[in-house]
Design a protein around this motif. Sequence first.
Motif, PDB file in Angstrom:
ATOM      1  N   ALA A   1       0.717  -1.038   0.185  1.00 61.81           N
ATOM      2  CA  ALA A   1      -0.333  -0.095   0.209  1.00 61.81           C
ATOM      3  C   ALA A   1       1.171   1.127   0.102  1.00 61.81           C
ATOM      4  CB  ALA A   1      -0.602   0.468   1.237  1.00 61.81           C
ATOM      5  N   ARG A   2       1.777   1.176   0.887  1.00 64.99           N
ATOM      6  CA  ARG A   2       2.914   2.384   0.688  1.00 64.99           C
ATOM      7  C   ARG A   2       3.236   2.569  -0.695  1.00 64.99           C
ATOM      8  NH1 ARG A   2       5.914   5.169   4.801  1.00 64.99           N
ATOM      9  NH2 ARG A   2       7.100   6.812   4.124  1.00 64.99           N
ATOM     10  N   VAL A   3       3.569   1.272  -1.243  1.00 61.18           N
ATOM     11  CA  VAL A   3       5.510   1.370  -2.605  1.00 61.18           C
ATOM     12  C   VAL A   3       4.048   2.272  -3.477  1.00 61.18           C
ATOM     13  CG1 VAL A   3       7.205   0.542  -1.298  1.00 61.18           C
ATOM     14  CG2 VAL A   3       4.870  -0.389  -2.912  1.00 61.18           C
ATOM     15  N   PHE A   4       2.975   1.882  -3.559  1.00 56.42           N
ATOM     16  CA  PHE A   4       1.981   2.100  -4.588  1.00 56.42           C
ATOM     17  C   PHE A   4       1.402   3.405  -4.000  1.00 56.42           C
ATOM     18  CE2 PHE A   4       1.330  -2.543  -5.777  1.00 56.42           C
ATOM     19  CZ  PHE A   4       0.976  -2.426  -7.435  1.00 56.42           C
ATOM     20  N   SER A   5       1.586   4.103  -3.389  1.00 52.78           N
ATOM     21  CA  SER A   5       0.953   5.446  -3.611  1.00 52.78           C
ATOM     22  C   SER A   5       2.551   6.621  -2.816  1.00 52.78           C
ATOM     23  CB  SER A   5      -0.089   5.526  -1.671  1.00 52.78           C
ATOM     24  OG  SER A   5       0.488   5.796  -0.780  1.00 52.78           O
ATOM     25  N   ASP A   6       3.630   5.802  -2.777  1.00 54.13           N
ATOM     26  CA  ASP A   6       4.399   6.812  -2.544  1.00 54.13           C
ATOM     27  C   ASP A   6       6.028   6.034  -3.460  1.00 54.13           C
ATOM     28  OD1 ASP A   6       6.873   8.408  -1.190  1.00 54.13           O
ATOM     29  OD2 ASP A   6       6.212   7.922   0.666  1.00 54.13           O
ATOM     30  N   PRO A   7       5.352   7.497  -4.461  1.00 53.13           N
ATOM     31  CA  PRO A   7       7.108   7.041  -5.579  1.00 53.13           C
ATOM     32  C   PRO A   7       8.048   6.893  -4.552  1.00 53.13           C
ATOM     33  CG  PRO A   7       5.412   8.136  -6.931  1.00 53.13           C
ATOM     34  CD  PRO A   7       4.888   8.361  -4.987  1.00 53.13           C
TER      35      PRO A   7
ATOM     36  N   ALA B   1      -1.633  -2.407 -14.998  1.00 56.06           N
ATOM     37  CA  ALA B   1      -1.607  -0.742 -15.699  1.00 56.06           C
ATOM     38  C   ALA B   1       0.172  -0.573 -15.718  1.00 56.06           C
ATOM     39  CB  ALA B   1      -2.449   0.189 -15.313  1.00 56.06           C
ATOM     40  N   SER B   2       0.859  -0.595 -14.225  1.00 55.22           N
ATOM     41  CA  SER B   2       1.687   0.052 -13.012  1.00 55.22           C
ATOM     42  C   SER B   2       2.640  -0.879 -14.144  1.00 55.22           C
ATOM     43  CB  SER B   2       1.959  -0.882 -12.179  1.00 55.22           C
ATOM     44  OG  SER B   2       2.058  -2.047 -12.023  1.00 55.22           O
ATOM     45  N   GLN B   3       2.538  -2.151 -14.765  1.00 52.41           N
ATOM     46  CA  GLN B   3       3.202  -3.257 -15.429  1.00 52.41           C
ATOM     47  C   GLN B   3       3.670  -2.506 -17.330  1.00 52.41           C
ATOM     48  OE1 GLN B   3       2.373  -7.249 -14.699  1.00 52.41           O
ATOM     49  NE2 GLN B   3       3.052  -7.366 -12.421  1.00 52.41           N
TER      50      GLN B   3
END
Length: 208
Positions: A79-85, A165-167
């Motif tokens: 959750a953290r890395v998906f919301s915080d680059p 979508a992130s890939q």
Amino acid sequence: MAQAADSARLVVGLTGGIGSGKTTVANAFGALGATLIDTDEIARALTAPDGEAMPRIAADFGPGFITQDGAMNRSAMRARVFSDPAAKKRLEDILHPMIRTACQTALQELAGPYALLIVPLLVETGHYLPWCQRVLVVDCDEATQLQRVMQRSGLSRTEALKIIASQATREARLAAADDVIDNSGSPLALPAQVSLLHQRYITAARNL
């Protein structure tokens, strides 16, 4: 192949989008004698209790990202890395050098005829492409991919689509492929495809 991972053996980079069936395909190759080097498995070992990466993760991210048994809290970190680059980069800066070192060691110690280097983001990062003589993509249509991700992980449609979508796009992966396994249909279609490529890789390894 990059000098740091120098080996007299054939290295095949295996990749595919989330839910494409990379693990199933890799295990089928392993059953035929291929050596499997899985970057996800290495990452799990590094972030398990007493894993090599855990002291730095604990120091950089704090106790909220550590489980009671001392492993990385994967759901909290996801959750953290998906919301915080910036947090994503910090985690990558910890894990990626350790994963690369482990892969290099495994390739240098390779005893079998060839290795499958399993890298989910092989196309996206490009970091391991110089190590590979061939790139094998496990492919399936997006509808099948989405259904598998939701069923396997219990994610909502929105969450699953966000990961997809992130890939890299399906088209980008296929453009990078030397070989493709179609895993859109029944698992019964996989053994023949795997066997054919296994024999090709054995022959290629002998000719190195």
